[in-house]
Design a protein around this motif. Structure first.
Motif: not given
Ligand code: ADP
Ligand code: MG
Length: 736
Positions: A268-269, A274, A300-304, A463, A466, A593, A622
């Motif tokens: 994904f982008t 991010q 779910g904002s993609g912190k990891t 992202p 979603r 997840d 998610r």
């Molecule tokens: P959180 O902020 O709750 O820790 P996660 O990092 O677990 O969120 O990310 C949630 C999901 O979104 C994961 O499955 C991840 O792979 C996905 N994800 C992260 N960044 C993006 C993105 N830019 N576009 C699409 N999916 C993404």
């Protein structure tokens, strides 16, 4: 002439000083004067008796209605029973062996009565209360009542059974009469006060302890709130400054490294947020001082992903990165998903792996000796660039080859102490860079207070693509068909190839060792115990969900079993041993997840906090399929619990929800256990309500500290700062 730093015994005499020290730990005049009135009674206005809380120590202004005395049956002696009233409700007072009170407490007399509220046969009472009567014409007026009733506004102090409110008032009064406060005693510099119209310290103390009007109280409190906000922010500004001065190995990004390959392969982008955070983190990592940053963001904002990219940058520059997770489930899941995301990049040194790839090591407390030994070896040789684990990582036996970055996931379960233990693991006196991630967003002022020594980055957007989560409150008591409909929805989702969660507040069977205590609601004491995973799962499997593959997950399961369950649930319909419906406790709350899961039914939803529910429902929706969250509750329409659930259903804004959540708690709980020194130093300031003061104080504090880091030129401020630091230290030591 008492001064603020005088010993209390010198100012109020030995007996009072001893009592005040014993009751409140006060030793100086300042300690006494910083014990601000809790509220103010208006002369002639009676306290609302219906507002008194059972078990609380209260001070009540009331009128005597009725007095009687009788011999006690079981014990020797005389019991005087007095009924006092506020004109609407009554409160009963009982006194043992004080026969003279029957004459003194005549109907019609008013006074202050102080004691602990109890309830006996639905009648509220104070047993052996302290009291002081309002002066009556023709009375010989005692000195207690002069201090307590001299003015129209009577300060009411929080008191104890040994030191009454008016005893405190008398001590304060004695001190205030002759108090001398110089400019040099004032922790708030004139430059800060001027322009904001803030009172000097001396004037503010007089205003709150001896106000003529409520306006005085407001002005006094405003100024004293500033003290609290400012001194705390100065401490935090100093810590930021000190941290910035520590040495760290710079870990600049490398062209053509792991990070670049990883980015190239991302399916994904990155969101705009991010990308910004990524730039901020690489700038931080490239400096020769440790990063101390908090990354917070919407569930779910993609912190990891952000954290992983920072970890790869560090590996690229030859270091190791450690990811600390709060539970074994989460650690194992991170290891699995990070390994999967890295693909060949995580197979360094293995056949088919990327040439400049690294390895991921997992270390948790429940591993067997062989697993553990292998992990430790990979960690100490540096073969594992990425190390994931629980607090087992903090043990002394864990040695890193070159620890460059520590990522602490879901900080709310990790203390400052643990952070310190990891910091001690890096080499040659260098400090690792530190990135802390919160599970749910927190209000800005809470971040500034609780994580005030960290720089803050925030991800607000989700992202793209979603699907939104729809949330509904289901109240079977009002509409039984809705619950059947909920199970029906689960069946439909599973038929469509998805998975579902059913969350319960309790594990079941044994009592008292549940994964998380759902917040107790004091208003209802005789509720049935919360629903338990071990009861609900078989009932569903035999009843409404018969035919579906129902699994169970909770904190008491052995780690490998948890792992296996999570793997089978993630596999879902695709696997012969897959799980369709996972009945679980809040172990799934953080970070789990499984993008293919689309429904969550939360049983006894009212037993969870608002932020917790927001976090829980972040487990569904998610992927690209829309998510559905059903909050099942027995709490009646219009109850506060029901309103909290309605708020969760109505909003997906985690910042707003965490505000609602925190508002429902006491201020001390907002700050959390690891902040107890801070908590006791905040008497007038609310981290939720006083945003303007906190934000302004932070700016001013940063300037003041930048100009004069050790506060050489400001002795009063310096004293206040070290008093706060000592408090925090003392509480820290008490707990460890
Ligand atoms: P959180 O902020 O709750 O820790 P996660 O990092 O677990 O969120 O990310 C949630 C999901 O979104 C994961 O499955 C991840 O792979 C996905 N994800 C992260 N960044 C993006 C993105 N830019 N576009 C699409 N999916 C993404
Ligand atoms: Mg996460």
């Amino acid at each position: 002439m008492p001064r603020l730093d005088d010993a209390l015994s010198k100012a109020v005499g030995g007996t009072s000083a001893t009592a005040l020290k014993k009751a409140f730990g006060m030793t100086t005049v300042e300690d006494l004067l910083r014990h601000y009135p809790r509220r103010y009674a208006q002369r002639g206005e009676l306290t609302d008796i219906s507002s008194l809380q059972i078990d609380e120590h209260v001070t009540v202004m009331a009128e005597v209605k009725d007095v009687s005395s009788r011999r006690m049956r079981e014990r020797k002696g005389l019991l005087v029973e007095v009924t006092v009233t506020d004109g609407r409700g009554d409160l009963k007072l009982t006194f043992f062996n004080q026969p003279w009170l029957a004459d003194k407490l005549k109907p019609g007399r008013r006074g202050l009565f102080s004691g602990k509220v109890t309830e006996f046969r639905h009648v509220r009472q104070l047993t052996q209360p302290d009291h002081v009567l309002l002066p009556d014409d023709g009375d010989e007026v005692d000195s207690d009542s002069i201090a307590a009733f001299a003015r129209a506004l009577i300060p009411v102090y929080s008191a104890t059974s040994s030191v009454s409110s008016w005893r405190i008032a008398r001590a304060v009064s004695a001190v205030l009469d002759a108090l001398e406060v110089d400019e040099s005693d004032d922790p708030l510099p004139v430059s800060v006060r001027a322009g904001r119209g803030l009172l000097s310290l001396g004037d503010a103390l007089v205003a709150v302890h001896r106000p003529d009007t409520l306006d005085d109280v407001t002005r006094g409190r405003e100024r004293l709130q500033w003290d609290e906000a400012f001194v705390l922010q100065v401490v935090l500004a100093q810590r930021r400054l000190e941290a910035r001065a520590l040495p760290a190995v710079p870990r600049p990004a490398h062209a053509g490294g792991l990070l670049e390959q990883f980015d190239g392969a991302l399916p994904f982008t990155l969101t705009a947020g991010q990308t910004v955070v990524g730039d901020v983190l690489s700038a931080d990592l490239a400096r020769s001082h440790p990063m101390h940053r908090l990354l917070q963001g919407e569930v779910g904002s993609g912190k990891t992903v952000c954290a992983l990219r920072a970890m790869l940058a560090v590996v690229d520059s030859g270091g190791q990165a450690a990811l600390l997770a709060p539970t074994e489930v989460l650690a194992a899941q991170h290891a699995r998903s990070i390994t999967a995301m890295l693909g060949p990049l995580a197979q360094g040194g293995l056949l088919g792996g990327s040439v400049d790839g690294t390895r991921v090591a997992l270390l948790t407390g429940s591993q067997n000796t062989a697993q553990r030994r292998a992990a430790l070896l990979n960690i100490v040789t540096g073969d594992a660039g990425i190390v994931i684990g629980t607090h087992a990582l903090l043990q002394e036996s864990v040695e890193f080859f070159d620890l460059g970055l520590v990522v602490v996931d879901e900080q709310h379960r990790f203390g400052v102490e643990q952070r310190a233990a990891l910091a001690a693991k890096s080499r040659d006196g260098n400090r690792p860079h530190v990135l802390v991630m919160t599970a749910t967003p927190i209000p800005r002022t809470v971040a500034m207070t609780v994580f005030g020594d960290l720089e803050v980055s925030t991800l607000t957007e989700l992202p793209a693509g979603r699907s939104p989560i729809a949330t509904h409150v289901v109240a079977p008591a009002e509409n039984p068909a809705l619950l059947s409909r909920a199970w029906q929805r689960i069946r439909e989702e599973v038929e469509a190839g998805h998975q579902a969660y059913v969350v319960c507040p309790r594990i079941g069977e044994a009592v008292g060792d549940d994964d998380a205590e759902a917040p107790a609601d004091d208003s209802e004491t005789e509720r049935r115990p919360p629903l338990a995973v071990l009861d609900v799962a078989p009932r569903l499997a035999e009843g409404p969900l018969a035919g579906l593959r129902v699994g169970v997950l909770h904190g008491r399961l052995p780690a490998d079993e948890k792992d296996d369950i999570m793997r089978r649930f993630a596999a879902g319909a695709d696997a012969s041993d897959g799980i369709d419906v996972l009945v679980a406790t809040t172990v799934i709350e953080v970070g789990v997840d499984v993008p293919n899961a689309t429904v969550m039914v939360v049983m006894d939803a009212d037993r969870f906090g608002v932020s917790q529910l927001h976090q829980l429902r972040g487990r569904v929706g998610r992927g690209s399929a829309p998510g559905l969250c059903l909050l099942v509750t027995e709490s009646p329409e219009g109850s506060p619990a029901r309103e909290r659930l309605a708020a969760v259903a109505a909003s997906t804004d985690g910042f707003e929800l965490s505000r609602i959540d925190l508002m429902a708690r006491r201020e001390g709980d907002v700050l959390g256990a690891s902040q107890s020194g801070r908590r006791s130093s905040l008497r007038l300031l609310s981290v939720l309500r006083d945003e303007a003061v906190i934000v302004a104080a932070r700016d001013v504090a940063s300037e003041v500290v930048a100009d004069d880091p050790t506060l050489e030129g400001q002795p009063a401020l310096r004293r206040a700062v070290s008093a706060l630091v000592d408090d925090e230290q003392a509480e820290f030591l008490e707990r460890s």
